[in-house]
Motif scaffolding. Structure first.
Motif, short mmCIF file in Angstrom:
data_model
loop_
_atom_site.label_atom_id
_atom_site.label_comp_id
_atom_site.label_asym_id
_atom_site.label_seq_id
_atom_site.Cartn_x
_atom_site.Cartn_y
_atom_site.Cartn_z
N ARG A 155 146.75 3.42 -42.14
CA ARG A 155 145.82 4.52 -42.38
C ARG A 155 145.80 4.99 -43.83
NH1 ARG A 155 148.65 7.91 -37.86
NH2 ARG A 155 150.30 6.62 -38.72
N LEU A 211 143.12 3.73 -45.95
CA LEU A 211 141.75 4.16 -45.66
C LEU A 211 141.42 5.41 -46.48
CD1 LEU A 211 141.56 3.76 -41.76
CD2 LEU A 211 140.85 2.12 -43.51
N CYS A 227 146.65 10.63 -46.72
CA CYS A 227 146.30 10.71 -45.30
C CYS A 227 147.20 11.75 -44.63
CB CYS A 227 146.50 9.34 -44.66
SG CYS A 227 146.50 9.39 -42.86
N ARG A 228 146.60 12.75 -43.99
CA ARG A 228 147.38 13.77 -43.28
C ARG A 228 147.35 13.52 -41.78
NH1 ARG A 228 150.64 15.33 -47.30
NH2 ARG A 228 149.45 15.87 -49.14
N THR A 229 147.05 12.32 -41.40
CA THR A 229 147.05 11.85 -40.00
C THR A 229 146.18 12.73 -39.09
OG1 THR A 229 149.14 12.93 -39.35
CG2 THR A 229 149.29 10.72 -40.25
N PHE A 230 144.93 12.93 -39.52
CA PHE A 230 143.98 13.68 -38.70
C PHE A 230 143.44 12.85 -37.53
CE2 PHE A 230 143.27 15.76 -42.96
CZ PHE A 230 143.83 16.97 -42.62
N SER A 231 143.65 11.54 -37.60
CA SER A 231 143.27 10.61 -36.51
C SER A 231 141.77 10.43 -36.32
CB SER A 231 143.91 11.01 -35.17
OG SER A 231 145.30 10.79 -35.22
N ASP A 232 140.94 10.89 -37.25
CA ASP A 232 139.49 10.67 -37.09
C ASP A 232 139.15 9.18 -37.11
OD1 ASP A 232 139.45 13.38 -37.18
OD2 ASP A 232 137.88 13.55 -38.70
N CYS A 233 139.95 8.39 -37.81
CA CYS A 233 139.66 6.95 -37.87
C CYS A 233 139.92 6.30 -36.51
CB CYS A 233 140.47 6.27 -38.98
SG CYS A 233 142.22 6.65 -38.95
N GLY A 285 136.59 5.09 -40.04
CA GLY A 285 136.69 5.34 -41.47
C GLY A 285 137.39 6.66 -41.65
N CYS A 286 137.72 7.00 -42.89
CA CYS A 286 138.41 8.26 -43.13
C CYS A 286 137.39 9.36 -43.39
CB CYS A 286 139.39 8.12 -44.29
SG CYS A 286 140.32 9.65 -44.52
N TYR A 287 136.91 9.97 -42.31
CA TYR A 287 135.88 11.01 -42.42
C TYR A 287 136.37 12.27 -43.16
CZ TYR A 287 133.01 8.18 -39.33
OH TYR A 287 132.27 7.15 -38.81
N PRO A 288 137.63 12.68 -42.97
CA PRO A 288 138.02 13.92 -43.66
C PRO A 288 138.20 13.76 -45.17
CG PRO A 288 139.57 13.38 -41.87
CD PRO A 288 138.67 12.22 -42.05
N LEU A 289 138.62 12.58 -45.64
CA LEU A 289 139.04 12.50 -47.05
C LEU A 289 138.22 11.53 -47.91
CD1 LEU A 289 142.94 12.51 -46.58
CD2 LEU A 289 141.41 14.44 -46.94
S1 SF4 Z 1 140.89 9.74 -40.70
FE1 SF4 Z 1 141.77 9.65 -42.75
S2 SF4 Z 1 143.28 11.28 -42.85
FE2 SF4 Z 1 142.79 10.92 -40.69
S3 SF4 Z 1 144.32 9.47 -39.97
FE3 SF4 Z 1 142.57 8.29 -40.58
S4 SF4 Z 1 142.96 7.76 -42.71
FE4 SF4 Z 1 144.32 9.43 -42.20
#
Ligand code: SF4
Ligand SMILES: Cc1cc2nc3c(=O)[nH]c(=O)nc-3n(C[C@H](O)[C@H](O)[C@H](O)COP(=O)(O)O)c2cc1C
Length: 478
Positions: free
Chosen positions: A410, A413, A434-440, A451-455
């Motif tokens: 992650r 990403l 990555c703060r492990t928001f799990s959106d991916c 994809g990394c929607y938050p960042l």
């Molecule tokens: S969406 Fe972005 S911030 Fe969230 S877990 Fe995935 S890579 Fe990390």
């Protein structure tokens, strides 16, 4: 909502190591991370006759964004380009690529066949060009392709329609997938044909320049499920020899059909029972879970027993396989061990342990296997939750020989240039961590591209972001 201290609140090395101590975790973390050509993470090494320019590896990550006939799209190219500019010198497979249609985990997973070959070749080239443009040379870059059949987690035609081809019955998981009898189990004849599909895919992968193929054995997909196929009858089930026949046949076939295709294996080196949300949505083991079906699990399948995984490593060694990528469990039924996160995916459960426990479990299991098999080259996984402390732990575990290469999932990403920033001593880009928001993970579970929607600004601006917000809100309220 988790009640564990967030990593971002552990602002000093002392605070981080104090938290490890409080949890009773044995995880080394260097206070100072070196940069430049002599730093431990910049150390080159050879594996199976190939040179790898440093100790960072990019783990495979699919994006649910191929065409319905299995070709990469612009989104896939963007992800592989980011892998190329990361500065990591080992690409463990790019993403899971199905060897045939019924083995696709979703209708947008890449599929390797004659029709799609030139577009998969272009995808590899995108990665190589991006790497060459930024780092001049690709001589010390090792690029493989991950080959898969999704088995019980196949959804080849519709995102909302499982079409499982399980290796054996498993009450806790059968219930989730609507499996009611043995009729959909994959047969021995089908497995023999599938062996040929893996071999054919490897020949194609060699033709377009991949240096190795990963014969995927992790995360509950077919190869992994066969490893725990103690209840399966016939030549692919029961004894350890039978449960590894699928792999052995593929390896033998690749060796005779290719010129010099190298082989790696990504394996879940331990598994636990499936988990479900309990009180307050905190994860608890599924009462229907059967510990016998967790490869590398202890007698309760809530801890680790590396005796069979150790035997599996010996087998790999005897087959001349030097490259192993360790991971664990499955994102479908026990994500907290597989990809430790503070914020679970919307269809998941709140973490039943501080995610640092999960990170340490993977790192220490890998280190134990490395001690047992020092001549094998191991890539580790599950480091992303370490966030700002990832470089310090990465340097310490490599320096102490606990792993050969640090795999990043992650984190690349959200922060693709992390390896290069660490290796060259650039400023740490905190906003990209990555703060492990799990959106991916939540996005594809709800039919959207990953994809990394938050960042990542690119995904932030996509319309799916609003949809995701609503889904997360609804799940928080339920
Ligand atoms: S969406 Fe972005 S911030 Fe969230 S877990 Fe995935 S890579 Fe990390
Ligand atoms: C969006 C996403 C897609 C993934 N796809 C794959 C895949 O195709 N093949 C695979 O072996 N693992 C896959 N994984 C698992 C990662 O390779 C990795 O093991 C996991 O994210 C834990 O590492 P991390 O903590 O660095 O993220 C995926 C993970 C994520 C988040």
């Amino acid at each position: 909502m988790s009640t564990y201290p967030r990593i971002a609140s552990l602002k000093t090395h002392d605070a981080f190591t104090a938290r490890l101590l409080e949890l009773g975790l044995d995880l080394p973390c260097d206070a100072d991370v070196a940069s430049g050509p002599d730093s431990p993470l910049a150390d080159r090494f050879d594996v199976d006759g190939l040179t790898v320019g440093n100790r960072f590896c990019i783990l495979p990550m699919e994006g649910w964004d191929g065409t319905t006939d299995g070709k990469p799209t612009d989104l896939t190219h963007r992800r592989w380009k980011n892998f190329g500019i990361s500065g990591a010198k080992w690409m463990w497979g790019g993403e899971a690529v199905a060897v045939r249609h019924d083995g696709r985990a979703n209708p947008n997973q890449l599929l390797i066949n004659e029709n799609n070959l030139s577009s998969i070749a272009d995808l590899r080239q995108t990665l190589l060009d991006a790497h060459a443009e930024r780092f001049d040379s690709t001589d010390d870059l090792l690029v493989g392709l991950q080959l898969t059949h999704s088995g019980r987690f196949a959804r080849p035609n519709r995102k909302d329609q499982p079409e499982p081809r399980a290796a054996q019955r498993n009450p806790a998981l059968d219930r989730r997938l609507g499996i009611k009898d043995d009729s959909g189990l994959i047969t021995d004849d089908e497995l023999s044909t599938l062996v040929d599909d893996f071999i054919r895919a490897s020949v194609m992968a060699e033709k377009i320049g991949f240096q190795f193929v990963d014969v995927k054995h992790c995360h509950g997909y077919l190869g992994h499920e066969l490893l725990s196929g103690v209840d399966r009858s016939g030549k692919y089930g029961g004894s350890f020899e039978n449960r590894t026949r699928f792999l052995r046949d593929i390896v033998q076939g690749i060796r005779s059909a290719t010129r010099n295709m190298k082989i790696g294996v990504r394996v879940s080196v331990f598994d636990f029972l499936p988990y479900v949300p309990g009180d307050d949505r905190i994860g608890v083991p599924d009462a229907d879970g059967d510990p016998r079906l967790a490869f590398g699990g202890d007698e309760n399948a809530l801890g680790i027993d590396l005796s069979q995984p150790g035997q599996f490593m010996e087998l790999l060694q005897s087959l001349g396989i030097e490259m192993v990528c360790t991971t664990c469990g499955s994102p479908y039924y026990n994500p907290h061990i597989q990809r430790p996160a503070y914020f679970p995916p919307s269809d998941g459960y709140q973490p039943p342990e501080d995610p640092l426990v999960g990170v340490t479990r993977q790192i220490q299991a890998t280190a134990a296997l490395k001690r047992m098999h020092p001549s094998m080259t191991l890539v580790g996984s599950g480091y992303t939750y370490l966030q700002d402390w990832l470089p310090g732990v990465a340097q310490a575990v490599v320096r102490q020989g606990m792993v050969d290469s640090v795999g990043l999932g992650r984190m690349v990403l959200s922060y693709p240039e992390l390896p290069d920033d660490v290796l060259t001593g650039q400023a740490w880009q905190r906003k990209k961590v990555c703060r492990t928001f799990s959106d991916c993970t939540t996005a594809p579970r709800n039919g959207m591209v990953s994809g990394c929607y938050p960042l990542d600004r690119f995904y932030k601006d996509r319309p799916e972001r609003d949809q995701l917000k609503q889904i997360k809100q609804a799940s928080a309220e339920s």
